[in-house]
Design a protein around this motif. Structure first.
Motif, mmCIF file in Angstrom:
data_model
loop_
_atom_site.group_PDB
_atom_site.id
_atom_site.type_symbol
_atom_site.label_atom_id
_atom_site.label_comp_id
_atom_site.label_asym_id
_atom_site.label_seq_id
_atom_site.Cartn_x
_atom_site.Cartn_y
_atom_site.Cartn_z
ATOM 1 N N ILE A 97 1.286 14.414 -2.506
ATOM 2 C CA ILE A 97 1.696 14.283 -0.966
ATOM 3 C C ILE A 97 0.690 15.058 -0.074
ATOM 4 O O ILE A 97 0.021 14.393 0.744
ATOM 5 N N LYS A 98 0.195 16.254 -0.425
ATOM 6 C CA LYS A 98 -0.732 17.178 0.194
ATOM 7 C C LYS A 98 -2.089 16.251 0.084
ATOM 8 O O LYS A 98 -2.705 16.271 0.960
ATOM 9 N N LYS A 99 -2.471 15.949 -1.045
ATOM 10 C CA LYS A 99 -3.950 15.242 -1.390
ATOM 11 C C LYS A 99 -3.900 13.773 -0.599
ATOM 12 O O LYS A 99 -4.914 13.770 -0.124
ATOM 13 N N ARG A 100 -2.864 13.302 -0.517
ATOM 14 C CA ARG A 100 -2.823 12.166 0.285
ATOM 15 C C ARG A 100 -2.961 12.378 1.583
ATOM 16 O O ARG A 100 -3.531 11.409 2.330
ATOM 17 N N GLY A 101 -2.326 13.484 2.238
ATOM 18 C CA GLY A 101 -2.513 13.700 3.449
ATOM 19 C C GLY A 101 -4.058 14.208 3.987
ATOM 20 O O GLY A 101 -4.364 13.446 4.865
#
Length: 80
Positions: free
Chosen positions: A46-50
């Motif tokens: 999720i962090k990488k996607r953000g």
């Protein structure tokens, strides 16, 4: 003979304790650890996607079109 009987009883008690208490506890600990690891992987994704979403959000329409291997037509403002 009494020693063999006592050893058998002690062995049976350990088998019962293992089957009733230690084994289920170990399985539960394994489940908790697996869930925790899966949750951590999800949070990392999720962090990488953000970060990816933020970077893509800064692209102009033309830049985004070129990144997607399209050809930006400036006159019509379309991507082909």
């Amino acid at each position: 003979m009494a020693a063999i009987g006592g050893a058998a009883v002690a062995g049976a008690a350990l088998i019962i304790i293992n089957a009733v208490w230690w084994l289920p506890a170990a399985k539960q600990e394994g489940r908790v650890a697996e869930r925790s690891a899966a949750l951590q992987r999800s949070m990392d994704l999720i962090k990488k996607r953000g970060v990816t979403n933020e970077a893509v959000g800064r692209f102009s329409d033309g830049d985004l079109c070129r990144k997607l291997r399209g050809q930006w037509v400036r006159d019509t403002g379309t991507c082909e």
